[in-house]
Enzyme design. Structure first.
Site, PDB file in Angstrom:
ATOM      1  N   SER A 299      58.870  53.576  35.008  1.00 56.95           N
ATOM      2  CA  SER A 299      58.253  53.302  33.813  1.00 56.95           C
ATOM      3  C   SER A 299      57.267  53.938  33.478  1.00 56.95           C
ATOM      4  O   SER A 299      56.087  53.894  32.483  1.00 56.95           O
ATOM      5  CB  SER A 299      57.745  52.208  33.292  1.00 56.95           C
TER       6      SER A 299
ATOM      7  N   LYS B 137      52.855  43.145  30.577  1.00 61.68           N
ATOM      8  CA  LYS B 137      52.229  44.860  30.253  1.00 61.68           C
ATOM      9  C   LYS B 137      51.452  44.815  29.228  1.00 61.68           C
ATOM     10  O   LYS B 137      49.592  44.754  29.205  1.00 61.68           O
ATOM     11  CB  LYS B 137      53.450  46.137  30.173  1.00 61.68           C
TER      12      LYS B 137
END
Length: 811
Positions: A709, A752
């Site tokens: 990511s 996140k």
């Protein structure tokens, strides 16, 4: 201490010539002899015996040579030389088999015993040394030299102390030895001659032949006494130890016999009264068995095992093992269920009261209740709550049990390595017991409890087996209706049990086990949710636990938000609870000490209570190109990380640091290759990559990092470093990249986003396919955050990099 030769008691009759044989004579073995000694001596080898001067001993004569010698000498001078054999097993000794130093002896008497053997009573006179063997048949004869001894002066204090020690040790040994007559002690007490006392003790002690021979060869009586004292000391220690062991063994045996007799008496009394404990226990088991609702197979098994138990004696070791087995069979809740409560409104009210948020989980529980209410019977689902620590996964199981009206059982699987902990041990092993599943059901006394398998992601595996594999049967609705526990050895129906597993991550859960569970993600809480949880749950409980009134207004909302943002770094609320507990303890101390304090606690007072806040995870604006904040997922929740790129003169070498995993390293290589391939889009030239060495670093190097990511973050950092264009402030991003420039979706979006909000980020760049994940988050929690969704990598640079380029090298 004494040998058998020292006992002057002979079976059989002695003829009319019998006379009293003196044990002690006047001479000491060094004095004058009554008759002169011949020039040569007949030699009599003795086995197991060393004769000392002055001592009278009986010997049994059995060998032909020895009998011939005794018969010949007894009719003449009656004087012989006695030597000890080196090897007692030698039947016909030669010159090399006997010692050369011995004792001149006088035959006092020869007796014919009733059993046909010949016994001679001899007395030692003087030590001698063989010079030469002059005859071997029919017995040995040798020339010799007599040896004088150095007498001891018993008036010297040292010698007197030595003699006293010899007497004391000898008397102690006689007292401890059951085979030595008390007359031996009387003899020792009445010996006044120093030399004879030492010789008498040396002759009669139970020492080896070679040790006695060493004592005989000592010229000085004092030296001989010291050797005897050493042996007697060792012998006394051995006897004392032996006596202690025998006393302990006798005590243990006496105790066992006493207990056995008492048990037999008690059994007899109980039989007379008709109150045998064993029979009482068996009747109690049979009464419980009659009330059970088990099937025919289980009923037959229990009946068989009780019958087997009756045939075992209650005092046998096997009786306890069999009793435990039957007791567990009877105590288990076979086909015993609690009634489910199908009041959906009540269940929803309980769930909302106990937990704030977690809407998806609550919806799933209510759906299950609704279907169960309509159908009346349904296999319980296998739920798995996955999320960071402190988000309420375990306590949610208690709320579900309350809402359903079921019993609640929790088993922690963290650190479990033995398969037998799940399936149980076979009952043939010592200390065998059922597995934790069966033990939990026995404790719950219900076959349909809510069963929480806590920390299922932390189950290990080693040579004891793999507990995860054993859980496959437990958590499979198609198989667990006949769960086989090794201890029970009977199938048990687990299909009505509602299993709930909890985990921080699914990466360590084997795929087959993960496939059997319905996974429900429990993400971290945003600030607003944490504030509500603190007000509704944490503060009331903490106030009660610390002895303060529940109505106390402890802290302002502003101070509460300040604690959440600056004193905690988590997705859950455990750190928040700890900090609130500190504040409450501060208030409790002030109140107990009757000191002045102000309530509610204000934001400005927190530094004095909680000390200086943490500075971690807050976004810091950087004025340097090549530094880009990214968003990461960890088992503890979301986090932000900075990707730093530095250029230095060189030949295009790529260096990666910061504990990057293999996947993250591949993402860095991929980002650089894509940037090289599309250099023209950013007004870069190929030689720019050839003249600069590239160093990519991610801070907190001690923490391992991996995953795809960070792909677009690395690409943006590289583009920023080469174009000298700074990244826009308060911007973060996450997404996986491909070699074609596509941006793929990533996981952990809610965690996140929460990390970005905690860090003070204003704008987040996400893959377009992750838009659906953002839509599921409550819009109220996304205030002050702007989202941009991208498909291609080239879009990222235009959205994230500023127009101005900064001169100079990057840091």
């Amino acid at each position: 201490m004494f040998n058998q030769e020292s006992e002057f008691i002979f079976s059989g009759e002695i003829d009319e010539r019998a006379e009293i044989i003196p044990l002690i004579e006047e001479h000491d073995g060094n004095g004058k002899q009554d008759t002169p000694l011949p020039d040569d001596l007949p030699i009599l080898p003795l086995r197991n015996t060393v004769l000392f001067p002055g001592v009278v001993i009986p010997i049994t004569v059995g060998r032909k040579k020895s009998i011939s010698l005794i018969q010949d000498v007894y009719e003449k001078s009656k004087t012989i030389g006695v030597l000890a054999q080196k090897n007692v097993n030698t039947e016909d000794p030669v010159q090399q088999d006997i010692y050369t130093l011995g004792t001149v002896a006088h035959i006092l008497r020869v007796l014919q015993m009733p059993d046909g053997t010949t016994t001679a009573i001899i007395q030692g006179k003087k030590r001698f040394q063989i010079k030469e063997i002059i005859q071997s048949e029919p017995f040995f004869k040798a020339t010799f030299t007599t040896l004088e001894e150095v007498p001891a002066d018993d008036k010297v204090p040292e010698m007197k102390a030595l003699l006293d020690s010899l007497k004391d040790l000898s008397l102690q040994i006689i007292k401890l030895s059951p085979n030595i007559p008390n007359e031996a002690g009387f003899a020792i007490k009445n010996i006044e001659n120093t030399t004879f006392l030492v010789n008498f003790i040396c002759n009669n002690m139970n020492a080896e032949v070679n040790e006695k021979q060493q004592m005989l060869e000592a010229v000085d009586i004092k030296e001989r006494a010291v050797l005897a004292l050493k042996f007697l000391t060792r012998e006394l220690q051995s006897l004392e130890l032996r006596t202690q062991i025998q006393t302990k063994v006798k005590s243990d045996i006496d105790k066992q016999q006493r207990e056995y007799i008492l048990q037999q008496q008690m059994k007899q009394i109980q039989d007379e009264l008709g109150v045998s404990p064993a029979e009482h226990d068996l009747k109690e088991l049979e009464e419980k068995a009659k009330k059970k609702k088990w099937n025919e197979q289980v009923a037959k098994t229990v009946e068989k095992e009780i019958s087997k138990l009756r045939r075992i004696h209650p005092n046998a070791a096997e009786y306890g093992l069999q009793m435990n087995y039957v007791d567990i069979l009877v105590e288990l809740p076979w086909n015993e269920f609690t009634d489910d409560v199908f009041d959906l409104k009540r269940a929803e009210k309980i769930l909302n009261k106990d937990h704030y948020g977690l809407e998806k989980v609550k919806e799933r529980i209510l759906e299950h209740l609704a279907v169960l209410k309509l159908k009346g019977d349904m296999k319980s689902p296998i739920l798995c709550f996955v999320g960071p620590p402190g988000t309420g996964k375990t306590s949610l199981g208690q709320s579900i049990a309350r809402s359903l009206g079921r019993k609640y059982i929790r088993v922690s699987l963290g650190g479990l390595h033995d398969e037998a902990e799940i399936r149980g041990h076979r009952k043939t092993y010592i200390g065998a017991m059922p597995g934790r599943i069966i033990q939990g059901l026995k404790k719950a006394k219900s076959s349909n409890p809510v069963f929480v398998l806590d920390e299922i992601d932390k189950v290990g595996a080693d040579y004891h087996g793999d507990p995860s594999a054993a859980l496959l049967e437990v958590l499979d609705p198609e198989q667990n209706n006949a769960f086989h526990d090794n201890y029970l050895d009977i199938d048990y129906d687990l299909s009505k049990v509602m299993f709930i597993a909890t985990a921080n991550t699914l990466t360590t859960v084997i795929p087959a086990l993960r496939d059997r569970m319905e996974v429900i993600d429990i993400s971290g809480y945003v600030v607003e949710e944490k504030v509500e949880i603190a007000k509704r749950h944490l503060l009331p409980r903490l106030l009660r636990d610390h002895g303060l009134k529940k109505s106390t207004q402890l802290i302002t909302d502003e101070a509460l938000v300040y604690i959440i943002n600056d004193y905690t770094f988590e997705s859950g609320v455990r750190g928040l609870e700890k900090n609130l507990a500190k504040v409450i303890r501060y208030v409790a101390r002030k109140k107990a000490g009757k000191e002045e304090f102000i309530l509610p606690v204000q934001k400005d007072n927190l530094i004095s209570i909680l000390r200086v806040p943490h500075s971690h995870e807050r976004f810091q604006v950087t004025d340097m190109p090549g530094v880009v904040p990214g968003l990461a997922w960890t088992p503890a929740g979301g986090d932000i990380l900075f990707v730093e790129v530095s250029l230095s003169r060189g030949k295009g070498k790529l260096t990666l640091t910061g504990s990057m995993g293999e996947i993250m390293k591949e993402s860095a290589t991929l980002a650089l290759q894509y940037l090289k391939a599309h250099a023209k889009d950013l007004a870069l030239k190929p030689k720019d990559f050839e003249n600069w060495n590239i160093h990519i670093h991610i801070p907190e190097g001690a923490t391992p990092k991996d995953g795809p990511s960070a792909g677009i973050t690395m690409y943006t950092a590289l583009a920023s470093a080469f174009t000298r264009r700074k990244v826009k402030p308060y911007l973060a991003m996450t997404g996986e990249i491909t070699l074609r420039g596509k941006i793929l979706p990533v996981g952990g979006i809610k965690e996140k986003i929460l990390a970005a909000k905690r860090a003070g980020i204003h704008e987040v760049i996400l893959p377009e396919e992750n838009k659906k994940d953002v839509d599921e988050i409550n819009k109220e929690f996304l205030k002050e955050l702007a989202f941009t969704y991208v498909k291609n990598m080239i879009e990222v640079t235009s959205l994230s990099l500023g127009d101005e380029s900064k001169s100079g090298n990057t840091a």
